[in-house]
Enzyme design. Sequence first.
Site, PDB file in Angstrom:
ATOM      1  N   CYS A   4       0.860  -1.183   0.000  1.00 46.25           N
ATOM      2  CA  CYS A   4       0.000   0.000   0.000  1.00 46.25           C
ATOM      3  C   CYS A   4       0.898   1.235   0.000  1.00 46.25           C
ATOM      4  CB  CYS A   4      -0.936   0.006   1.205  1.00 46.25           C
ATOM      5  SG  CYS A   4      -1.782   1.591   1.401  1.00 46.25           S
ATOM      6  N   CYS A   7       0.578   3.427   3.145  1.00 46.78           N
ATOM      7  CA  CYS A   7       1.189   2.763   4.315  1.00 46.78           C
ATOM      8  C   CYS A   7       2.706   2.907   4.254  1.00 46.78           C
ATOM      9  CB  CYS A   7       0.825   1.283   4.361  1.00 46.78           C
ATOM     10  SG  CYS A   7      -0.809   0.930   5.040  1.00 46.78           S
ATOM     11  N   ASP A  30       0.479  16.576  -1.893  1.00 50.34           N
ATOM     12  CA  ASP A  30       0.178  15.715  -3.037  1.00 50.34           C
ATOM     13  C   ASP A  30       1.297  15.854  -4.067  1.00 50.34           C
ATOM     14  OD1 ASP A  30      -2.729  14.423  -4.220  1.00 50.34           O
ATOM     15  OD2 ASP A  30      -1.118  14.819  -5.656  1.00 50.34           O
ATOM     16  N   HIS A  46      -3.997   1.396   8.273  1.00 51.14           N
ATOM     17  CA  HIS A  46      -4.619   1.193   6.961  1.00 51.14           C
ATOM     18  C   HIS A  46      -6.133   1.023   7.051  1.00 51.14           C
ATOM     19  CE1 HIS A  46      -4.720   0.033   2.722  1.00 51.14           C
ATOM     20  NE2 HIS A  46      -5.678  -0.793   3.096  1.00 51.14           N
ATOM     21  N   ASN A  96     -12.429  10.808  -2.008  1.00 53.39           N
ATOM     22  CA  ASN A  96     -12.914   9.986  -3.115  1.00 53.39           C
ATOM     23  C   ASN A  96     -13.041   8.543  -2.633  1.00 53.39           C
ATOM     24  OD1 ASN A  96     -12.842  12.105  -5.037  1.00 53.39           O
ATOM     25  ND2 ASN A  96     -10.642  11.810  -5.316  1.00 53.39           N
ATOM     26  N   GLY A 102     -13.749   8.099  -8.021  1.00 55.69           N
ATOM     27  CA  GLY A 102     -12.466   8.656  -8.464  1.00 55.69           C
ATOM     28  C   GLY A 102     -11.293   8.293  -7.577  1.00 55.69           C
ATOM     29  N   HIS A 107      -6.000   3.683   0.199  1.00 54.21           N
ATOM     30  CA  HIS A 107      -5.740   3.944   1.619  1.00 54.21           C
ATOM     31  C   HIS A 107      -6.456   5.261   1.879  1.00 54.21           C
ATOM     32  CE1 HIS A 107      -2.759   3.947   5.223  1.00 54.21           C
ATOM     33  NE2 HIS A 107      -3.523   5.039   5.359  1.00 54.21           N
ATOM     34  N   HIS A 109      -7.890   8.691   2.391  1.00 57.50           N
ATOM     35  CA  HIS A 109      -7.192   9.987   2.452  1.00 57.50           C
ATOM     36  C   HIS A 109      -8.176  11.098   2.163  1.00 57.50           C
ATOM     37  CE1 HIS A 109      -6.849   8.371  -1.644  1.00 57.50           C
ATOM     38  NE2 HIS A 109      -6.942   9.614  -2.078  1.00 57.50           N
TER      39      HIS A 109
HETATM   40  P1  5GP Z   1      -7.399   9.735  -5.128  1.00 57.11           P
HETATM   41  O1  5GP Z   1      -7.752   9.894  -6.583  1.00 57.11           O
HETATM   42  O2  5GP Z   1      -7.121   8.295  -4.766  1.00 57.11           O
HETATM   43  O3  5GP Z   1      -8.389  10.399  -4.239  1.00 57.11           O
HETATM   44  O4  5GP Z   1      -6.081  10.569  -4.939  1.00 57.11           O
HETATM   45  C1  5GP Z   1      -4.805  10.027  -4.836  1.00 57.11           C
HETATM   46  C2  5GP Z   1      -3.826  11.185  -4.795  1.00 57.11           C
HETATM   47  O5  5GP Z   1      -2.569  10.688  -4.387  1.00 57.11           O
HETATM   48  C3  5GP Z   1      -3.626  11.880  -6.146  1.00 57.11           C
HETATM   49  O6  5GP Z   1      -3.971  13.259  -6.025  1.00 57.11           O
HETATM   50  C4  5GP Z   1      -2.140  11.677  -6.441  1.00 57.11           C
HETATM   51  O7  5GP Z   1      -1.537  12.801  -7.064  1.00 57.11           O
HETATM   52  C5  5GP Z   1      -1.567  11.400  -5.067  1.00 57.11           C
HETATM   53  N1  5GP Z   1      -0.385  10.538  -5.087  1.00 57.11           N
HETATM   54  C6  5GP Z   1      -0.243   9.382  -5.797  1.00 57.11           C
HETATM   55  N2  5GP Z   1       0.960   8.845  -5.550  1.00 57.11           N
HETATM   56  C7  5GP Z   1       1.591   9.671  -4.671  1.00 57.11           C
HETATM   57  C8  5GP Z   1       2.881   9.626  -4.042  1.00 57.11           C
HETATM   58  O8  5GP Z   1       3.697   8.708  -4.229  1.00 57.11           O
HETATM   59  N3  5GP Z   1       3.183  10.649  -3.200  1.00 57.11           N
HETATM   60  C9  5GP Z   1       2.304  11.673  -2.960  1.00 57.11           C
HETATM   61  N4  5GP Z   1       2.715  12.633  -2.123  1.00 57.11           N
HETATM   62  N5  5GP Z   1       1.090  11.737  -3.526  1.00 57.11           N
HETATM   63  C10 5GP Z   1       0.733  10.744  -4.375  1.00 57.11           C
HETATM   64 ZN    ZN Z   2      -2.443   1.571   3.528  1.00 62.52          ZN
END
Ligand code: 5GP
Ligand code: ZN
Length: 123
Positions: A4, A7, A30, A46, A96, A102, A107, A109
């Site tokens: 993950c 995680c 992000d 998690h 999301n 989306g 995990h 957030h």
């Molecule tokens: P979701 O679409 O799942 O709500 O958003 C996931 C977010 O995680 C996205 O905005 C993406 O840019 C961010 N993200 C994906 N991988 C990483 C990473 O390795 N580090 C950081 N800081 N953000 C990430």
């Molecule tokens: Zn996790």
Amino acid sequence: MDNCLFCKIAAQQIPATVVYEDDELLAFKDINPAAPVHLLIIPKRHISTLSDVQPEDTVVLGKMLALAPQLAAEHGVSVQHDADGTPRRGYKTLINSGPDGGQVVYHLHMHVYGGPRPWKGMH
Ligand code: 5GP
Ligand code: ZN
């Protein structure tokens, strides 16, 4: 959870620009910001999605929500009130859930977006 991404970030196995940490929560920038301020708040433990939240998780959910305005203030995007009470500035919080919601990273957030109308065109 093995494999993950968040995680691993919580365990400091993958680097992130951390803006807040306590025993239960981590917040970081992000990697692909969609707004001048774009932070992610996660529980360190998690939980895959909002649909996986259990009754015992409500305290940590509340802490995530309460952290958002604190981080918004620290990043200069608090809601401000003019002398006549008119609100200015502000930020958006978003969770999301699942593919139709989306969600890309499974995990839990919460996104915190701030800056001038970063959500223009978003829903
Ligand atoms: P979701 O679409 O799942 O709500 O958003 C996931 C977010 O995680 C996205 O905005 C993406 O840019 C961010 N993200 C994906 N991988 C990483 C990473 O390795 N580090 C950081 N800081 N953000 C990430
Ligand atoms: Zn996790």
